[in-house]
Design a protein around this motif. Structure first.
Motif, mmCIF file in Angstrom:
data_model
loop_
_atom_site.group_PDB
_atom_site.id
_atom_site.type_symbol
_atom_site.label_atom_id
_atom_site.label_comp_id
_atom_site.label_asym_id
_atom_site.label_seq_id
_atom_site.Cartn_x
_atom_site.Cartn_y
_atom_site.Cartn_z
ATOM 1 N N MET A 1 1.381 -31.916 21.377
ATOM 2 C CA MET A 1 0.737 -31.132 20.329
ATOM 3 C C MET A 1 0.343 -32.048 19.172
ATOM 4 O O MET A 1 1.130 -32.894 18.756
ATOM 5 N N PRO A 2 -0.860 -31.909 18.621
ATOM 6 C CA PRO A 2 -1.250 -32.760 17.494
ATOM 7 C C PRO A 2 -0.478 -32.394 16.241
ATOM 8 O O PRO A 2 -0.105 -31.244 16.031
ATOM 9 N N ASP A 3 -0.207 -33.399 15.412
ATOM 10 C CA ASP A 3 0.414 -33.130 14.124
ATOM 11 C C ASP A 3 -0.588 -32.437 13.217
ATOM 12 O O ASP A 3 -1.815 -32.579 13.372
ATOM 13 N N ASN A 4 -0.065 -31.683 12.257
ATOM 14 C CA ASN A 4 -0.951 -31.087 11.265
ATOM 15 C C ASN A 4 -1.644 -32.184 10.471
ATOM 16 O O ASN A 4 -1.056 -33.226 10.194
ATOM 17 N N PRO A 5 -2.896 -31.986 10.091
ATOM 18 C CA PRO A 5 -3.569 -32.981 9.253
ATOM 19 C C PRO A 5 -2.822 -33.130 7.933
ATOM 20 O O PRO A 5 -2.242 -32.158 7.428
ATOM 21 N N GLU A 45 0.455 -23.210 8.400
ATOM 22 C CA GLU A 45 0.958 -24.541 8.766
ATOM 23 C C GLU A 45 1.776 -24.478 10.049
ATOM 24 O O GLU A 45 1.651 -25.353 10.917
ATOM 25 N N GLN A 46 2.600 -23.469 10.192
ATOM 26 C CA GLN A 46 3.384 -23.333 11.413
ATOM 27 C C GLN A 46 2.497 -23.024 12.612
ATOM 28 O O GLN A 46 2.670 -23.595 13.693
ATOM 29 N N VAL A 47 1.518 -22.138 12.426
ATOM 30 C CA VAL A 47 0.624 -21.771 13.525
ATOM 31 C C VAL A 47 -0.240 -22.957 13.937
ATOM 32 O O VAL A 47 -0.548 -23.135 15.129
ATOM 33 N N ALA A 48 -0.634 -23.790 12.988
ATOM 34 C CA ALA A 48 -1.426 -24.968 13.325
ATOM 35 C C ALA A 48 -0.647 -25.922 14.226
ATOM 36 O O ALA A 48 -1.237 -26.681 15.004
ATOM 37 N N GLY A 79 2.512 -13.654 31.734
ATOM 38 C CA GLY A 79 2.111 -14.960 31.232
ATOM 39 C C GLY A 79 1.636 -14.912 29.794
ATOM 40 O O GLY A 79 1.158 -13.885 29.305
ATOM 41 N N ASP A 80 1.784 -16.035 29.130
ATOM 42 C CA ASP A 80 1.409 -16.155 27.725
ATOM 43 C C ASP A 80 0.898 -17.571 27.497
ATOM 44 O O ASP A 80 1.342 -18.521 28.147
ATOM 45 N N VAL A 81 -0.077 -17.703 26.607
ATOM 46 C CA VAL A 81 -0.571 -19.013 26.198
ATOM 47 C C VAL A 81 -0.554 -19.065 24.678
ATOM 48 O O VAL A 81 -0.326 -18.049 24.005
ATOM 49 N N ARG A 82 -0.807 -20.251 24.130
ATOM 50 C CA ARG A 82 -0.783 -20.432 22.684
ATOM 51 C C ARG A 82 -2.195 -20.705 22.182
ATOM 52 O O ARG A 82 -2.922 -21.512 22.756
ATOM 53 N N LEU A 83 -2.554 -19.998 21.130
ATOM 54 C CA LEU A 83 -3.854 -20.160 20.481
ATOM 55 C C LEU A 83 -3.657 -21.028 19.243
ATOM 56 O O LEU A 83 -2.938 -20.654 18.321
ATOM 57 N N ILE A 84 -4.288 -22.194 19.239
ATOM 58 C CA ILE A 84 -4.123 -23.176 18.169
ATOM 59 C C ILE A 84 -5.390 -23.209 17.308
ATOM 60 O O ILE A 84 -6.488 -23.432 17.825
ATOM 61 N N PRO A 85 -5.300 -22.992 16.010
ATOM 62 C CA PRO A 85 -6.504 -23.100 15.176
ATOM 63 C C PRO A 85 -6.959 -24.550 15.048
ATOM 64 O O PRO A 85 -6.141 -25.460 14.928
ATOM 65 N N VAL A 86 -8.247 -24.749 15.114
ATOM 66 C CA VAL A 86 -8.833 -26.068 14.852
ATOM 67 C C VAL A 86 -9.021 -26.140 13.335
ATOM 68 O O VAL A 86 -10.016 -25.642 12.797
ATOM 69 N N VAL A 87 -8.058 -26.738 12.654
ATOM 70 C CA VAL A 87 -8.046 -26.631 11.194
ATOM 71 C C VAL A 87 -9.200 -27.391 10.540
ATOM 72 O O VAL A 87 -9.546 -27.111 9.386
#
Length: 450
Positions: A1-5, A45-48, A79-87
């Motif tokens: 997972m990418p770190d938050n900017p 921040e947590q969701v990102a 099943g479940d997946v995670r939706l990540i915002p492109v900040v």
């Protein structure tokens, strides 16, 4: 997972200062319909970092919010997946005070890549171009119809006239302000050919940003319309006989800062430019299954409607499915681009553009050549004339589209087996739904999906 900017906390603070209380994270499904989750600004921040949970079956939602389990890979509701915002695409929405917007990408529950994520599929094609030293630029023209919230249609005005735009003057002014504040650059806004129909052209950008911008433009237009007692519809067909709404997709291919389309060859094309167009032309019947995939889409692609019913290319020919637009001394050679006309809002923008890139790259790599351009309306020719020129009709039914896409090993590979399987299942479900209903009911059912 990418770190938050590193500046995300500061951006959250700024959004709070602007009165933002929620962030809407948006993606597009296999029908081109935007879906979303909204999270409190305090959770961004947590969701990102960790995303927000969504069901794994969104890839098999059909246009009518039915869920098909015909594709084996997604054959249960589990099943479940995670939706990540492109900040990097985070923006406070001027037309929706209190809310910010971000496009989302989907990953597996453990954070690994998920093969159904359409944005990642496009990113893969962008990477494939980069490996060849190539860069794609793209942008959409968006046609839409405005309705008063309490009526079925607006009074008709002369096509392309300022009088037509005057009828929605306050909406148009606010829309331009909203687009600018939301970071969207546009070329123009004008009244179109159909009654109460308008068109907005988005500035070209890299493919991912172009597709993101398309989703943000939808949100911006809908919000501005609502604020003025209007409803916007981007549906491919608004009535069974009307002009329909196209979302024409423009693209060009670049190397080392130079547009490769223009050149000294036939029709002002370079060899690589000719290959790019020829690749699109070869895959065009299958490509329309991605760029104009709904049941009403095929009804729009009829002769004489400037929507492109035949698999031909031409130079500045608005009846050609592929319209090559050369650069000019006034604009410069680098303005050359190709317009894909059989394209509309029912296309997932990421899959549509991924297909365009895959087809164009293959044409360059294989050094494909073009037939002679068609410079008039092949729909006005006799069947014998079309046969002599080898001019063929684009798929005229969803079943014909499905056959063409199944036959394209190139486009199926660009999507990957999982995404292709889900996409095909959704299209089959839509086709079965429409087969039992009259055309008027099918058009009406899609009117407010887009």
């Amino acid at each position: 997972m990418p770190d938050n900017p590193p500046d995300l906390a500061a951006r959250v603070t700024e959004l709070r200062r602007q009165g933002v209380v929620g962030v809407t994270i948006v993606w597009a499904d296999n029908n081109g319909i935007p879906r979303s989750r909204t999270v409190p600004i305090a959770a961004l921040e947590q969701v990102a970092e960790r995303g927000v949970g969504v069901t794994a079956v969104f890839p098999v939602f059909d246009s009518h919010d039915g869920i098909t389990f015909a594709y084996e890979g997604l054959s249960t509701p589990s099943g479940d997946v995670r939706l990540i915002p492109v900040v990097d695409r985070l923006v406070a929405l001027r037309g929706q005070p209190g809310f910010a917007w971000a496009v989302g990408r989907q990953v597996a529950a453990d954070g690994t890549p998920w093969p159904y994520d359409q944005r990642s599929i496009l990113a893969g094609q962008v990477a494939a171009a980069a490996k060849r030293g190539l860069r794609i630029q793209a942008g959409w023209e968006l046609e839409f119809v405005l309705f008063p919230s309490d009526a079925r249609t607006l009074p008709a005005s002369p096509a392309y006239s300022p009088a037509a735009l005057l009828s929605v003057d306050e909406f148009a002014a606010d829309l331009l302000r909203d687009l600018d504040a939301n970071g969207l650059r546009i070329g123009q806004l004008h009244a179109e050919y159909g009654p109460a129909q308008f068109e907005l052209s988005l500035a070209v950008a890299d493919p991912l940003r172009a597709a993101d911008d398309q989703l943000l433009a939808r949100q911006t237009i809908h919000a501005a319309a609502r604020a003025h007692g209007l409803r916007a519809s981007f549906a491919p067909m608004v009535t069974t006989q009307g002009a329909g709404n196209g979302w024409h997709l423009h693209s060009s291919v670049w190397r080392d800062g130079r547009n490769l389309l223009p050149g000294t060859g036939d029709h002002g094309l370079s060899p690589e430019g000719e290959g790019y167009l020829a690749g699109l032309l070869r895959e065009l019947p299958a490509l329309t299954a991605l760029t104009a995939p709904s049941v009403p889409s095929t009804a729009r692609l009829r002769p004489g409607a400037w929507s492109s019913a035949y698999a031909v290319w031409g130079v500045q020919n608005r009846e050609a499915a592929l319209r090559y637009i050369p650069g000019t001394p006034l604009l410069g050679a680098d303005q050359a681009n190709v317009e894909l006309k059989p394209s509309d809002a029912s296309a997932n923008p990421y899959l549509a553009l991924a297909g365009v890139i895959a087809a164009g790259l293959a044409g360059i790599e294989e050094k494909l050549s073009l037939p002679a351009p068609v410079q008039d309306n092949p729909g006005a020719w006799s069947a014998e004339q079309r046969a002599a020129a080898d001019v063929r009709r684009l798929p005229a039914t969803p079943a014909e589209q499905a056959t063409a896409l199944e036959a394209s090993t190139l486009l199926r590979a660009a999507l990957g087996p999982a995404a292709y399987g889900a996409f095909r299942a959704v299209r089959d479900a839509d086709r079965a739904w429409a087969a039992e209903r009259p055309a008027e009911e099918v058009v009406e059912a899609h009117l407010w999906k887009y």
